[in-house]
Design an enzyme around this catalytic site. Structure first.
Site, PDB file in Angstrom:
ATOM      1  N   ARG A  32       0.923  -1.080  -0.112  1.00  0.00           N
ATOM      2  CA  ARG A  32       0.047  -0.041   0.163  1.00  0.00           C
ATOM      3  C   ARG A  32       0.743   1.208   0.006  1.00  0.00           C
ATOM      4  NH1 ARG A  32      -2.814  -1.099   5.522  1.00  0.00           N
ATOM      5  NH2 ARG A  32      -0.741  -1.756   5.619  1.00  0.00           N
ATOM      6  N   GLU A  69       6.505   6.644  12.055  1.00  0.00           N
ATOM      7  CA  GLU A  69       6.038   7.647  13.253  1.00  0.00           C
ATOM      8  C   GLU A  69       7.113   8.607  13.367  1.00  0.00           C
ATOM      9  OE1 GLU A  69       4.609   6.115  17.287  1.00  0.00           O
ATOM     10  OE2 GLU A  69       6.844   6.336  17.397  1.00  0.00           O
ATOM     11  N   GLN A  76       4.728  24.225  18.022  1.00  0.00           N
ATOM     12  CA  GLN A  76       4.286  25.055  16.686  1.00  0.00           C
ATOM     13  C   GLN A  76       4.890  23.982  15.457  1.00  0.00           C
ATOM     14  OE1 GLN A  76       4.795  29.134  16.434  1.00  0.00           O
ATOM     15  NE2 GLN A  76       5.446  29.025  14.316  1.00  0.00           N
ATOM     16  N   ASP A  77       4.012  23.592  14.607  1.00  0.00           N
ATOM     17  CA  ASP A  77       4.478  22.785  13.190  1.00  0.00           C
ATOM     18  C   ASP A  77       4.325  23.723  12.022  1.00  0.00           C
ATOM     19  OD1 ASP A  77       4.521  20.606  14.813  1.00  0.00           O
ATOM     20  OD2 ASP A  77       3.310  19.339  13.422  1.00  0.00           O
ATOM     21  N   ARG A 134      16.952  29.271   2.043  1.00  0.00           N
ATOM     22  CA  ARG A 134      16.256  29.935   3.311  1.00  0.00           C
ATOM     23  C   ARG A 134      17.142  29.896   4.264  1.00  0.00           C
ATOM     24  NH1 ARG A 134      10.556  30.509   2.214  1.00  0.00           N
ATOM     25  NH2 ARG A 134       9.652  29.344   0.423  1.00  0.00           N
ATOM     26  N   HIS A 168      18.821  31.251   9.606  1.00  0.00           N
ATOM     27  CA  HIS A 168      17.789  31.966  10.592  1.00  0.00           C
ATOM     28  C   HIS A 168      18.012  31.397  12.234  1.00  0.00           C
ATOM     29  CE1 HIS A 168      15.513  32.117   6.924  1.00  0.00           C
ATOM     30  NE2 HIS A 168      16.130  33.113   6.885  1.00  0.00           N
ATOM     31  N   LYS A 190      14.350  22.809  16.861  1.00  0.00           N
ATOM     32  CA  LYS A 190      13.579  22.519  15.809  1.00  0.00           C
ATOM     33  C   LYS A 190      13.859  20.827  15.375  1.00  0.00           C
ATOM     34  CE  LYS A 190      13.729  27.145  13.588  1.00  0.00           C
ATOM     35  NZ  LYS A 190      14.247  27.826  12.501  1.00  0.00           N
ATOM     36  N   HIS A 218      19.860  28.110  11.442  1.00  0.00           N
ATOM     37  CA  HIS A 218      19.459  27.010  10.736  1.00  0.00           C
ATOM     38  C   HIS A 218      19.275  27.542   9.125  1.00  0.00           C
ATOM     39  CE1 HIS A 218      16.055  24.703   8.929  1.00  0.00           C
ATOM     40  NE2 HIS A 218      16.888  23.743   8.800  1.00  0.00           N
ATOM     41  N   TYR A 250       8.758  21.270   9.795  1.00  0.00           N
ATOM     42  CA  TYR A 250       9.516  21.362  10.926  1.00  0.00           C
ATOM     43  C   TYR A 250       8.601  21.771  12.283  1.00  0.00           C
ATOM     44  CZ  TYR A 250      10.090  26.315   9.639  1.00  0.00           C
ATOM     45  OH  TYR A 250       9.921  27.559   9.237  1.00  0.00           O
ATOM     46  N   GLU A 261      13.689  37.626  15.642  1.00  0.00           N
ATOM     47  CA  GLU A 261      14.025  36.941  14.485  1.00  0.00           C
ATOM     48  C   GLU A 261      15.420  37.609  14.215  1.00  0.00           C
ATOM     49  OE1 GLU A 261      12.344  35.569  10.156  1.00  0.00           O
ATOM     50  OE2 GLU A 261      12.014  37.423  10.888  1.00  0.00           O
ATOM     51  N   LYS A 269      15.412  39.765   1.854  1.00  0.00           N
ATOM     52  CA  LYS A 269      15.604  39.804   3.461  1.00  0.00           C
ATOM     53  C   LYS A 269      17.177  38.991   3.872  1.00  0.00           C
ATOM     54  CE  LYS A 269      13.558  38.389   7.649  1.00  0.00           C
ATOM     55  NZ  LYS A 269      11.888  37.794   8.053  1.00  0.00           N
ATOM     56  N   ASP A 270      17.193  37.712   3.177  1.00  0.00           N
ATOM     57  CA  ASP A 270      18.214  37.139   3.497  1.00  0.00           C
ATOM     58  C   ASP A 270      19.382  37.457   3.009  1.00  0.00           C
ATOM     59  OD1 ASP A 270      16.491  35.460   4.966  1.00  0.00           O
ATOM     60  OD2 ASP A 270      16.604  33.595   3.734  1.00  0.00           O
TER      61      ASP A 270
END
Length: 179
Positions: free
Chosen positions: A23, A28, A47-48, A59, A62, A72, A119, A132, A143, A169-170
């Site tokens: 299938r 997990e 938070q996810d 990215r 940060h 994270k 990260h 994450y 930030e 920004k980055d």
């Protein structure tokens, strides 16, 4: 679950067990009891987050400061990324060092990043969806970041400069020595 230490104290590669059959598969992706048993860390994620990016999107790097710092747990739902962390914990034996790992939907690896790390990631596949978990809520005022191409960090992002897609920004983030 297989847990492997990285060269940066407190960060771990997590390899969940994969159950395949006709299938498809089942994993997990996180079990707090097992995580604590294998790492010794008692983490409560609150938070996810999920992001979708195309090839070459970079990215990072940060992090959040002070009471808003975040641990994270990163995984790729679709595609492949080069995930990079930098130890920014002053006084740490590995301060200023980085670790990188390819995380993909195929290898199912995850990276646990403790508080006190910057990260970032770059997409190596046509597109990638990254999920994450964070142990603290996002706070815009705390930030911060480090420019991705800081020569003192010497990070190999595995994508040529002309193929990188980076936000303005980055691109305006400071060098490591200025954080």
């Amino acid at each position: 679950m297989i847990v492997e230490k990285t060269n940066l104290k407190g960060s771990f590669i997590i390899q969940p067990r994969v159950y395949n059959d006709e299938r498809g598969y089942f994993i997990e992706s996180f079990n707090q009891k097992d995580f604590k048993e294998y790492t010794g860390l008692d983490i409560s994620f609150v938070q996810d987050n999920e992001s979708k990016s195309l090839y070459g999107v970079l990215r990072g790097l940060h992090f959040q400061t002070g009471q808003h710092a975040q641990a994270k747990l990163i995984r790729a739902i679709k595609g492949r990324i080069m995930d990079v962390i930098v130890d920014i914990r002053q006084g740490s034996d590995t301060y200023g060092q980085h670790f990188s790992i390819e995380i993909s939907e195929e290898n199912k690896k995850q990276l646990f990043i403790p508080r006190g790390f910057a990260h970032g990631f770059v997409v190596l596949s046509e597109e990638a969806i990254i999920s994450y978990k964070c142990d603290n809520f996002y706070n815009k005022d705390s930030e911060r970041g480090i420019i991705y191409n800081d020569s003192s960090l010497d990070i190999d992002w595995k994508v040529s400069r002309q193929d990188l897609i980076i936000s303005s920004k980055d691109l305006s983030l400071p060098k490591f020595k200025n954080i």
